[in-house]
Enzyme design. Structure first.
Site, PDB file in Angstrom:
ATOM      1  N   ARG A 120       0.644  -1.024   0.136  1.00  0.00           N
ATOM      2  CA  ARG A 120      -0.070  -0.288  -0.243  1.00  0.00           C
ATOM      3  C   ARG A 120       0.649   1.267   0.210  1.00  0.00           C
ATOM      4  O   ARG A 120       2.264   1.413   0.872  1.00  0.00           O
ATOM      5  CB  ARG A 120      -0.712   0.124   1.289  1.00  0.00           C
ATOM      6  N   LYS A 185       3.453  -6.778  12.443  1.00  0.00           N
ATOM      7  CA  LYS A 185       2.397  -7.216  10.785  1.00  0.00           C
ATOM      8  C   LYS A 185       2.643  -8.409  10.657  1.00  0.00           C
ATOM      9  O   LYS A 185       3.828  -9.230  10.114  1.00  0.00           O
ATOM     10  CB  LYS A 185       2.903  -6.232  10.403  1.00  0.00           C
ATOM     11  N   ARG A 320       0.103   4.409  20.172  1.00  0.00           N
ATOM     12  CA  ARG A 320       0.877   5.622  20.999  1.00  0.00           C
ATOM     13  C   ARG A 320       2.363   4.797  21.808  1.00  0.00           C
ATOM     14  O   ARG A 320       2.381   4.471  22.513  1.00  0.00           O
ATOM     15  CB  ARG A 320      -0.137   6.772  21.981  1.00  0.00           C
TER      16      ARG A 320
HETATM   17  C1  BTN Z   1       0.723  -4.004   2.252  1.00  0.00           C
HETATM   18  O1  BTN Z   1       0.097  -3.871   3.763  1.00  0.00           O
HETATM   19  O2  BTN Z   1       1.194  -2.778   1.986  1.00  0.00           O
HETATM   20  C2  BTN Z   1      -0.081  -4.750   1.357  1.00  0.00           C
HETATM   21  C3  BTN Z   1       0.646  -5.663   0.700  1.00  0.00           C
HETATM   22  C4  BTN Z   1      -0.233  -6.351  -0.730  1.00  0.00           C
HETATM   23  C5  BTN Z   1       0.800  -7.579  -0.984  1.00  0.00           C
HETATM   24  C6  BTN Z   1       0.690  -8.763  -1.746  1.00  0.00           C
HETATM   25  S1  BTN Z   1       1.241  -9.650  -2.256  1.00  0.00           S
HETATM   26  C7  BTN Z   1       0.405 -10.305  -3.520  1.00  0.00           C
HETATM   27  C8  BTN Z   1      -0.552  -9.188  -4.131  1.00  0.00           C
HETATM   28  N1  BTN Z   1       1.035  -8.845  -4.757  1.00  0.00           N
HETATM   29  C9  BTN Z   1       1.649  -7.434  -4.647  1.00  0.00           C
HETATM   30  O3  BTN Z   1       2.662  -7.207  -6.106  1.00  0.00           O
HETATM   31  N2  BTN Z   1       0.812  -7.417  -3.191  1.00  0.00           N
HETATM   32  C10 BTN Z   1      -0.183  -7.537  -2.958  1.00  0.00           C
END
Ligand code: BTN
Length: 324
Positions: A120, A185, A320
């Site tokens: 993201r 995470k 926080r």
């Molecule tokens: C995040 O938390 O930033 C999102 C990560 C998403 C990763 C997945 S892996 C399969 C799909 N292909 C990608 O290039 N990204 C998502």
């Protein structure tokens, strides 16, 4: 170095016994220099390989490889025919292109390893070979893009439920849809929308989950991360992948019919930060502190701040005092 060479050398290695460079070269039908390069690339990609002069190479921890044919057979029973790749830059990029070319509803793309995984907010998504699960699912909704608010939160709930069903009782969602255990995470979701504003929407939903290797991944991504092995021991990646695809497949049909309201109660029940003091970094980089009150029907996060309750549609949340 091609992805298959890198994967091939790793598949030749075992957790139990050392294999010499000469044996690897013989088994792979290539030179020792090629073996050496493949191992170096695997290490660059984040795989730990134990090398001892005179003995050869060994994996400190066993890796579980995907059984792509087994997965294909299981998903075929649901009428899904996944595309399965050894390596791909990104399953999301692949499926977005396929979607634009008319790929059918419920198309799935799976990669054993991604060389250009995307996260993201323009970030990269790293997962060393053999260590993660990465797949994307194309969903063609009956709803318009404007009616998809809450979709990403519903997906977080579906993944948490699936992981809890696999025995990970402590899996929680971090707004909007990260899956965390404690503050670390475990999985992330990248949703890319298609379709015009008024007509039916489509979405490519990409999921990345850490199965093992968090100890080397954490320092590389500069964030607290965890993996399934830390909580469940050795797991079969193919089973975990199948369970997650099935959970999304069933749950997205419910989302399309009922919207986020059908998931709101469960989202709050597994919200990692509910009622806790958090820091939210908004799209402009400004930090806001407040008590997380939960989310509304649009999926916006409500924070009780010194200036009253504020609503956020985007941002990064952390406890926080903890690193974002
Ligand atoms: C995040 O938390 O930033 C999102 C990560 C998403 C990763 C997945 S892996 C399969 C799909 N292909 C990608 O290039 N990204 C998502």
């Amino acid at each position: 170095m091609s992805g298959p060479r890198l994967l091939e050398v790793l598949r030749q290695l075992s957790h139990e016994d050392f294999v010499s460079g000469a044996d690897l070269a013989r088994r792979m039908g290539c030179s020792r220099a090629t073996v050496h390069n493949a191992l170096a690339q695997a290490q660059d990609a984040g795989v730990r390989v134990h090398a001892v002069k005179g003995r050869g190479y060994r994996l400190p921890l066993a890796l579980s490889w995907l059984d792509l044919e087994g997965l294909r057979a299981r998903l075929a029973k649901r009428g899904m025919s996944p595309e399965l790749f050894e390596t791909l830059p990104s399953t999301n990029s692949h499926l977005m292109a396929r979607a634009q070319a008319g790929a059918p509803h419920r198309s799935v793309a799976v990669a054993e390893w991604q060389t250009g995984g995307r996260g993201r907010r323009g970030r990269v998504w790293l997962a060393p070979p053999g260590s993660g699960i990465q797949f994307s699912l194309l969903w063609r909704f009956g709803r318009s893009v404007a009616e998809l608010s809450g979709l990403s939160l519903a997906i977080g709930v579906l993944l948490v439920r699936a992981l809890q069903g696999l025995g990970l009782r402590d899996a929680r969602v971090k707004w909007p849809n990260d899956v965390v255990v404690g503050d670390a995470k475990l999985a992330g979701v990248l949703i890319e929308l298609g379709g015009d504003m008024l007509g039916p929407a489509s979405a490519v939903i990409g999921v990345g989950l850490n199965v093992c290797g968090a100890e080397t991944l954490g320092p590389r991504v500069g964030q607290a991360v965890t993996d399934l092995r830390a909580h469940l021991g050795a797991v079969d990646r193919t089973t975990v992948l199948r369970v997650m695809v099935e959970a999304l497949d069933a749950g997205l049909a419910q989302f399309d019919a009922e919207g986020f309201s059908a998931f709101s109660q469960d989202w709050h029940a597994c919200h990692a930060h509910q009622g806790r003091e958090v820091a939210l970094t908004d799209g402009q980089g400004a930090r806001v502190f407040g008590i997380a009150q939960g989310v509304d029907e649009q999926g916006a996060l409500w924070l009780r701040t010194d200036e009253g309750v504020r609503r956020f549609h985007a941002g990064e949340v952390s406890l926080r005092g903890a690193a974002a």
